[in-house]
Write a protein that holds these residues in place. Structure first.
Motif, PDB file in Angstrom:
ATOM      1  N   CYS A  34       0.813  -1.226   0.000  1.00 32.55           N
ATOM      2  CA  CYS A  34       0.000   0.000   0.000  1.00 32.55           C
ATOM      3  C   CYS A  34       0.839   1.266   0.000  1.00 32.55           C
ATOM      4  O   CYS A  34       0.357   2.343  -0.365  1.00 32.55           O
ATOM      5  N   PHE A  35       2.090   1.180   0.477  1.00 31.43           N
ATOM      6  CA  PHE A  35       3.028   2.308   0.541  1.00 31.43           C
ATOM      7  C   PHE A  35       2.503   3.491   1.352  1.00 31.43           C
ATOM      8  O   PHE A  35       2.922   4.630   1.143  1.00 31.43           O
ATOM      9  N   GLY A  36       1.571   3.241   2.252  1.00 27.28           N
ATOM     10  CA  GLY A  36       1.104   4.313   3.129  1.00 27.28           C
ATOM     11  C   GLY A  36       0.358   5.430   2.434  1.00 27.28           C
ATOM     12  O   GLY A  36       0.301   6.557   2.947  1.00 27.28           O
ATOM     13  N   LEU A  37      -0.266   5.122   1.316  1.00 30.65           N
ATOM     14  CA  LEU A  37      -0.928   6.180   0.538  1.00 30.65           C
ATOM     15  C   LEU A  37      -2.291   6.590   1.077  1.00 30.65           C
ATOM     16  O   LEU A  37      -2.928   7.495   0.527  1.00 30.65           O
ATOM     17  N   GLU A  73       1.461  18.459  -6.786  1.00 27.46           N
ATOM     18  CA  GLU A  73       2.438  17.384  -6.583  1.00 27.46           C
ATOM     19  C   GLU A  73       1.862  16.279  -5.687  1.00 27.46           C
ATOM     20  O   GLU A  73       2.141  15.094  -5.892  1.00 27.46           O
ATOM     21  N   THR A  74       1.075  16.674  -4.702  1.00 31.80           N
ATOM     22  CA  THR A  74       0.440  15.692  -3.813  1.00 31.80           C
ATOM     23  C   THR A  74      -0.532  14.819  -4.600  1.00 31.80           C
ATOM     24  O   THR A  74      -0.544  13.584  -4.466  1.00 31.80           O
ATOM     25  N   ASP A  75      -1.356  15.447  -5.434  1.00 32.65           N
ATOM     26  CA  ASP A  75      -2.293  14.687  -6.267  1.00 32.65           C
ATOM     27  C   ASP A  75      -1.548  13.790  -7.252  1.00 32.65           C
ATOM     28  O   ASP A  75      -1.956  12.640  -7.499  1.00 32.65           O
ATOM     29  N   ALA A  76      -0.446  14.294  -7.794  1.00 30.71           N
ATOM     30  CA  ALA A  76       0.330  13.513  -8.758  1.00 30.71           C
ATOM     31  C   ALA A  76       0.929  12.269  -8.120  1.00 30.71           C
ATOM     32  O   ALA A  76       1.049  11.221  -8.769  1.00 30.71           O
ATOM     33  N   ALA A  77       1.297  12.352  -6.821  1.00 29.88           N
ATOM     34  CA  ALA A  77       1.849  11.191  -6.129  1.00 29.88           C
ATOM     35  C   ALA A  77       0.809  10.082  -6.018  1.00 29.88           C
ATOM     36  O   ALA A  77       1.132   8.889  -6.111  1.00 29.88           O
ATOM     37  N   VAL A  78      -0.458  10.440  -5.833  1.00 26.77           N
ATOM     38  CA  VAL A  78      -1.537   9.455  -5.787  1.00 26.77           C
ATOM     39  C   VAL A  78      -1.784   8.881  -7.176  1.00 26.77           C
ATOM     40  O   VAL A  78      -1.957   7.665  -7.345  1.00 26.77           O
ATOM     41  N   ASP A  79      -1.777   9.736  -8.181  1.00 26.38           N
ATOM     42  CA  ASP A  79      -2.009   9.272  -9.553  1.00 26.38           C
ATOM     43  C   ASP A  79      -0.926   8.311 -10.030  1.00 26.38           C
ATOM     44  O   ASP A  79      -1.180   7.438 -10.868  1.00 26.38           O
ATOM     45  N   ALA A  80       0.295   8.452  -9.474  1.00 30.37           N
ATOM     46  CA  ALA A  80       1.429   7.662  -9.955  1.00 30.37           C
ATOM     47  C   ALA A  80       1.472   6.251  -9.367  1.00 30.37           C
ATOM     48  O   ALA A  80       2.212   5.399  -9.876  1.00 30.37           O
ATOM     49  N   GLN A  81       0.693   5.983  -8.304  1.00 29.17           N
ATOM     50  CA  GLN A  81       0.739   4.684  -7.638  1.00 29.17           C
ATOM     51  C   GLN A  81      -0.675   4.132  -7.476  1.00 29.17           C
ATOM     52  O   GLN A  81      -1.603   4.885  -7.168  1.00 29.17           O
ATOM     53  N   PRO A  82      -0.868   2.832  -7.656  1.00 29.19           N
ATOM     54  CA  PRO A  82      -2.204   2.257  -7.411  1.00 29.19           C
ATOM     55  C   PRO A  82      -2.538   2.285  -5.929  1.00 29.19           C
ATOM     56  O   PRO A  82      -1.669   2.079  -5.081  1.00 29.19           O
ATOM     57  N   LEU A  83      -3.784   2.573  -5.605  1.00 27.98           N
ATOM     58  CA  LEU A  83      -4.232   2.549  -4.215  1.00 27.98           C
ATOM     59  C   LEU A  83      -4.629   1.127  -3.851  1.00 27.98           C
ATOM     60  O   LEU A  83      -5.491   0.528  -4.497  1.00 27.98           O
ATOM     61  N   ARG A  84      -4.011   0.592  -2.808  1.00 29.21           N
ATOM     62  CA  ARG A  84      -4.271  -0.787  -2.381  1.00 29.21           C
ATOM     63  C   ARG A  84      -4.595  -0.829  -0.889  1.00 29.21           C
ATOM     64  O   ARG A  84      -4.075  -1.667  -0.159  1.00 29.21           O
ATOM     65  N   CYS A  85      -5.420   0.062  -0.430  1.00 25.41           N
ATOM     66  CA  CYS A  85      -5.801   0.091   0.977  1.00 25.41           C
ATOM     67  C   CYS A  85      -6.765  -1.049   1.278  1.00 25.41           C
ATOM     68  O   CYS A  85      -7.766  -1.225   0.587  1.00 25.41           O
ATOM     69  N   SER A  86      -6.478  -1.834   2.332  1.00 31.13           N
ATOM     70  CA  SER A  86      -7.321  -2.981   2.686  1.00 31.13           C
ATOM     71  C   SER A  86      -8.102  -2.749   3.971  1.00 31.13           C
ATOM     72  O   SER A  86      -8.824  -3.648   4.418  1.00 31.13           O
ATOM     73  N   HIS A  87      -7.991  -1.564   4.567  1.00 31.11           N
ATOM     74  CA  HIS A  87      -8.598  -1.310   5.874  1.00 31.11           C
ATOM     75  C   HIS A  87      -9.724  -0.288   5.752  1.00 31.11           C
ATOM     76  O   HIS A  87      -9.492   0.873   5.402  1.00 31.11           O
TER      77      HIS A  87
END
Length: 318
Positions: free
Chosen positions: A138-141, A166-180
């Motif tokens: 998840c990389f803490g996203l 830049e904050t929004d771009a960091a989210v766009d660059a990585q898939p969100l894999r939150c399981s909680h």
């Protein structure tokens, strides 16, 4: 009705501590003093900040999101089944203890009948997470997803490390894999559809896993939610895990917390993600024995009940 035990747990869990095995004479007083010395700095720090009207973006969470107040944390208990020789009502702040043979005892049967369905669900949940393979993808996203494409932030008195773009771009660059779910439910409306799973309260047991920072933080909640039936040393251990998890959580967040003494983990970079995963893995290894210990406390308490309500276990309690 027969006691329902969690799949994979002991069929004959250890019985509650027999009278006198712990807490004889001055032993329980020393244990209580050691516990209070351990937790008093955490409770007093929170109380002092409140008296000054001072916010802390890292540590306030441990007393605001979690509902155990400083005064509750300062109440010691040996847990159910332990006899406190020579103890009086003034020695223990919990009303569930009963007088017995020149001391006090907390019987398992004093656990509230209306909470037995929670006890069943939580025992199954803890066992399910305990036996599941951890994931560190998840990389803490989650904290980033909570501010994604939204002008509002959860900590408006703390600056972001990067620009909004830049904050929004960091989210766009990585898939969100939150399981909680309890992290996912705070995602912005633009971020929620980007997550790999559409999480809900009722599917908590299906998705939580031992690599998750928030699932490990929540061990503190499971410890205090059955107070005074859970021993206070377990509560303190779980609080320490939650505190370490919260520190890692916020160091990896988009907020700039250097003014509070926390160096950022820049998960928008490859090196930062590697650092985060290493710390996340170490925390998971630290939390697993805590989860097993809590599961065993819940399983023993559950096994001591004789009038469990019929019907399926309620999902998502906690």
């Amino acid at each position: 009705m027969a006691v329902v035990r969690p799949a994979g747990a002991e069929q004959n869990p250890s019985p509650p501590l027999p009278v006198g095995e712990q807490g004889e004479g001055s032993g329980w007083r020393a244990a209580r003093a050691a516990y209070l010395a351990r937790v008093a700095p955490w409770a007093e720090d929170r109380t002092a900040r409140m008296s000054r009207g001072q916010k802390h973006p890292v540590y306030d969470f441990l007393f605001e999101y979690y509902s155990f107040r400083p005064a509750h944390l300062l109440r010691w208990t040996p847990g159910f089944g332990a006899f406190l020789e020579g103890a009086t009502r003034g020695d223990v702040a919990w009303g569930e203890f009963v007088e017995r043979d020149g001391g006090l005892l907390l019987p398992a049967e004093a656990f509230p009948a209306h909470r037995l369905s929670y006890l069943q669900w939580a025992t199954e949940y803890l066992n399910a997470v305990l036996t599941r393979e951890p994931s560190f993808a998840c990389f803490g996203l989650h904290e980033w997803a909570m501010v994604y494409r939204d002008p509002n932030v959860r900590h408006p008195y703390v600056p972001l490390r990067l620009s909004r773009a830049e904050t929004d771009a960091a989210v766009d660059a990585q898939p969100l894999r939150c399981s909680h779910y309890d992290a996912y439910r705070f995602f912005t409306k633009e971020a929620a559809p980007l997550n790999r799973w559409e999480l809900s309260r009722v599917t908590t047991t299906e998705h939580d896993q031992p690599g998750c920072l928030h699932a490990n933080m929540d061990l503190y909640k499971f410890a205090y939610k059955i107070s005074p039936f859970c021993p206070s040393d377990v509560v303190a251990d779980a609080f320490e895990v939650a505190r370490a998890a919260r520190e890692l959580d916020m160091r990896a967040s988009p907020y700039d917390l250097r003014a509070y003494g926390f160096e950022p983990i820049s998960i928008e970079t490859r090196a930062g993600r590697e650092t985060y995963v290493e710390a996340q893995r170490a925390l998971s290894l630290r939390a697993q024995p805590m989860r097993e210990r809590l599961r065993d406390v819940y399983a023993r308490l559950l096994a001591a009940q004789s009038d469990l309500p019929p019907g399926p276990l309620p999902e998502g309690r906690g």
